[in-house]
Design an enzyme around this catalytic site. Structure first.
Site, PDB file in Angstrom:
ATOM      1  N   GLY A   1      -1.527   2.781  12.561  1.00 30.00           N
ATOM      2  CA  GLY A   1      -2.414   1.629  12.495  1.00 30.00           C
ATOM      3  C   GLY A   1      -2.768   1.132  13.883  1.00 30.00           C
TER       4      GLY A   1
ATOM      5  N   ILE B   1      -1.115  -0.585  16.031  1.00 27.09           N
ATOM      6  CA  ILE B   1      -0.076  -0.365  17.041  1.00 27.09           C
ATOM      7  C   ILE B   1       0.228   1.122  17.168  1.00 27.09           C
ATOM      8  CG2 ILE B   1       2.342  -0.806  17.641  1.00 27.09           C
ATOM      9  CD1 ILE B   1       2.016  -3.546  16.260  1.00 27.09           C
TER      10      ILE B   1
ATOM     11  N   SER C   1       2.686   8.726   6.948  1.00 29.07           N
ATOM     12  CA  SER C   1       2.663   7.505   6.157  1.00 29.07           C
ATOM     13  C   SER C   1       1.763   7.758   4.968  1.00 29.07           C
ATOM     14  CB  SER C   1       2.192   6.286   6.978  1.00 29.07           C
ATOM     15  OG  SER C   1       2.358   5.100   6.206  1.00 29.07           O
ATOM     16  N   ARG C   2       0.814   6.862   4.732  1.00 27.02           N
ATOM     17  CA  ARG C   2      -0.070   7.026   3.589  1.00 27.02           C
ATOM     18  C   ARG C   2      -1.117   8.101   3.870  1.00 27.02           C
ATOM     19  NH1 ARG C   2      -2.321   1.120   3.374  1.00 27.02           N
ATOM     20  NH2 ARG C   2      -2.563   1.689   5.552  1.00 27.02           N
TER      21      ARG C   2
ATOM     22  N   THR D   1      10.022  -1.340  16.855  1.00 32.29           N
ATOM     23  CA  THR D   1       9.495  -2.595  17.382  1.00 32.29           C
ATOM     24  C   THR D   1       8.702  -3.317  16.294  1.00 32.29           C
ATOM     25  OG1 THR D   1       7.585  -1.372  18.256  1.00 32.29           O
ATOM     26  CG2 THR D   1       9.380  -1.837  19.792  1.00 32.29           C
TER      27      THR D   1
ATOM     28  N   ARG E   1       9.822  -4.177  12.234  1.00 31.63           N
ATOM     29  CA  ARG E   1      10.694  -5.107  11.523  1.00 31.63           C
ATOM     30  C   ARG E   1      11.976  -4.378  11.136  1.00 31.63           C
ATOM     31  NH1 ARG E   1       7.913  -8.344  13.383  1.00 31.63           N
ATOM     32  NH2 ARG E   1       6.848 -10.146  12.461  1.00 31.63           N
TER      33      ARG E   1
ATOM     34  N   GLU F   1      17.526 -13.100  12.847  1.00 35.43           N
ATOM     35  CA  GLU F   1      17.173 -13.527  14.186  1.00 35.43           C
ATOM     36  C   GLU F   1      17.192 -15.052  14.268  1.00 35.43           C
ATOM     37  OE1 GLU F   1      13.537 -11.751  15.535  1.00 35.43           O
ATOM     38  OE2 GLU F   1      14.168  -9.721  15.028  1.00 35.43           O
TER      39      GLU F   1
ATOM     40  N   HIS G   1      13.737  -9.130  20.560  1.00 32.14           N
ATOM     41  CA  HIS G   1      12.423  -9.404  19.962  1.00 32.14           C
ATOM     42  C   HIS G   1      11.491 -10.026  21.001  1.00 32.14           C
ATOM     43  CE1 HIS G   1      10.283 -10.214  15.873  1.00 32.14           C
ATOM     44  NE2 HIS G   1       9.452  -9.738  16.799  1.00 32.14           N
TER      45      HIS G   1
ATOM     46  N   ALA H   1       8.915  -8.068  22.531  1.00 27.51           N
ATOM     47  CA  ALA H   1       7.726  -7.246  22.730  1.00 27.51           C
ATOM     48  C   ALA H   1       6.470  -8.090  22.887  1.00 27.51           C
ATOM     49  CB  ALA H   1       7.552  -6.270  21.568  1.00 27.51           C
TER      50      ALA H   1
END
Length: 324
Positions: free
Chosen positions: A152, A154, A173-174, A233, A235, A264, A284, A286
Site C-alpha cells: 500500500g 507505505i 497480501s490480497r 512498523t 501494529r 503502549e 513507536h 516512526a
C-alpha cells in the site's frame, strides 16, 4: 473553550507552529505517561474539547461518562478505533478526525531499522568510540530477497528502496497487491509459505483491521530463515499473541526490528522483546518528525477551532448532530 491535549510524552505539541491556531482558548497540554483511570478522568473533567494524541488514550464509555463538559474529541490522524463512537453519540459528543499523514516517514523508519540490523550501526559506533576493533561482518542487502507484506502507501516506498539497493522484491497480501506488484515490476508470491520462507528481510506494512488481527502466526514465522529479519512498523496486533517473541527465542526468524507493541507506552523496559538480544526496538517513534506532527496536529487544531467558532467539522459520528 477549555481544550485539553493529553499524552504529549515528548513535550513537542506546544512547539508546533500550528499550535497558534488554538489562540484565544484555554489550552492545557498533559505530559503524563499512562496515568491511572482516576487521574486521567480528573485531569480531563473540565474539558470542552479534547485533542486526542493518536490512539494513546482509550476513550471508553466509562471514561466518557466522567467528562460532563465534553463537546468534541478531535482525533489526530484518521484512525479512531480507540474512541467509543457510540458512547460519544449517546452523550452528545462530536468526534472528528483528520487524514493519513505522509507514508514516507514510516517507510524511512523501516529502512533505518533494516540498516541498523544489516550494518549494526549502534554497535559499530560504540566499539569505535571505545577504541576497539569490531569482529563481525556486515550484511549486504544486494541480491537478497525483500518480502513486502502489503503493498500500500507505505509498502510501495519500502519496496522501491529495496529495488534501488538491488534486492529481489517479493510481495504478498490480497489479489490487489499481486496486481500492483506486477505493475511495478516486482514478484508476487504464489503462496504464503513461499513468501515467508524465501524472505531475507520481511517488512510488515498491513493496516490493522478485524480481518488482519493476528494474521501472522507462529506457523508463518517458523518458515522463516534463521538469518532473516522481520520488521514491524505497523501494529503489534497483526501478530498472533506471543508469536513473535517465541519465534525469536526459537531462532526463526533470527532477528526482528519493531516499533509497535501490544500495550503502549512501554515503560521501564517492561516488554519481552526488549529483553531479547536479537530484537531491535524503538518506542513507536516512526512518526516522530516535524512534518508528520504538524500535519496530524494542525488538522486537529483546525477542527477544534472551527467547532469552537460554530463552523462544521468532519464528523465521524454524524448521528450526534441529529441527536442534538
Amino acid at each position: 473553550m477549555k481544550i485539553i491535549i493529553p499524552d504529549d510524552y515528548h513535550g513537542l505539541v506546544s512547539k508546533l507552529p500550528s499550535f497558534t491556531k488554538l489562540a484565544g482558548h484555554d489550552v492545557t497540554v498533559l505530559r503524563d505517561v499512562a496515568p491511572s483511570f482516576e487521574t486521567l478522568a480528573a485531569k480531563l473533567r473540565e474539558a470542552d474539547i479534547i485533542i486526542a494524541n493518536r490512539e494513546r488514550t482509550d476513550f471508553t464509555r466509562a471514561l466518557i461518562e466522567q467528562l460532563p463538559n465534553l463537546k468534541l474529541i478531535a482525533q489526530t490522524g484518521r484512525s479512531a478505533h480507540s474512541i467509543d463512537l457510540q458512547a460519544c453519540t449517546d452523550h452528545g459528543i462530536a468526534v472528528c478526525a483528520g487524514s493519513q499523514a505522509s507514508p514516507f516517514t514510516v517507510a524511512e523508519h523501516t529502512w533505518a531499522m533494516i540498516f541498523a540490523w544489516a550494518r549494526r550501526i549502534s554497535e559499530d559506533a560504540a566499539t569505535f568510540k571505545a577504541g576497539l576493533w569490531r569482529d563481525w561482518f556486515s550484511v549486504s542487502l544486494r541480491g537478497k530477497t525483500l518480502g513486502v507484506y502489503g503493498l500500500g502507501k507505505i509498502g510501495e516506498p519500502v519496496a522501491a528502496a529495496g529495488a534501488a539497493f538491488g534486492m529481489r522484491v517479493v510481495c504478498y497480501s490480497r489479489e490487489a497487491t499481486a496486481r500492483r506488484a506486477r505493475e511495478l515490476g516486482y514478484e508476487a508470491a504464489t503462496s504464503r509459505a513461499e513468501f515467508f520462507s524465501q524472505a531475507d528481510v520481511l517488512s510488515v506494512n498491513l493496516r490493522m483491521l478485524p480481518a488482519t488481527r493476528g494474521i501472522i502466526t507462529a506457523t508463518d514465522l517458523a518458515l522463516m530463515k534463521p538469518s532473516a529479519l522481520i520488521v514491524n512498523t505497523s501494529r503489534a496486533e497483526l501478530f498472533a499473541p506471543g508469536a513473535l517473541v517465541e519465534a525469536l527465542r526459537k531462532g526463526r526468524p533470527g532477528f526482528a526490528a519493531v516499533d509497535v507493541y501490544e500495550n503502549e507506552p512501554v515503560q521501564n523496559g517492561d516488554h519481552p522483546l526488549l529483553k531479547l538480544p536479537n530484537a531491535i526496538c524503538t518506542p513507536h517513534t516512526a512518526w516522530l518528525e516535524p512534518h508528520t506532527y504538524e500535519m496530524y496536529f494542525g488538522e486537529a487544531f483546525e477542527q477544534a477551532a472551527a467547532y469552537a467558532a460554530g463552523q462544521p467539522v468532519k464528523l465521524l459520528n454524524p448521528g450526534v448532530a441529529a441527536r442534538k
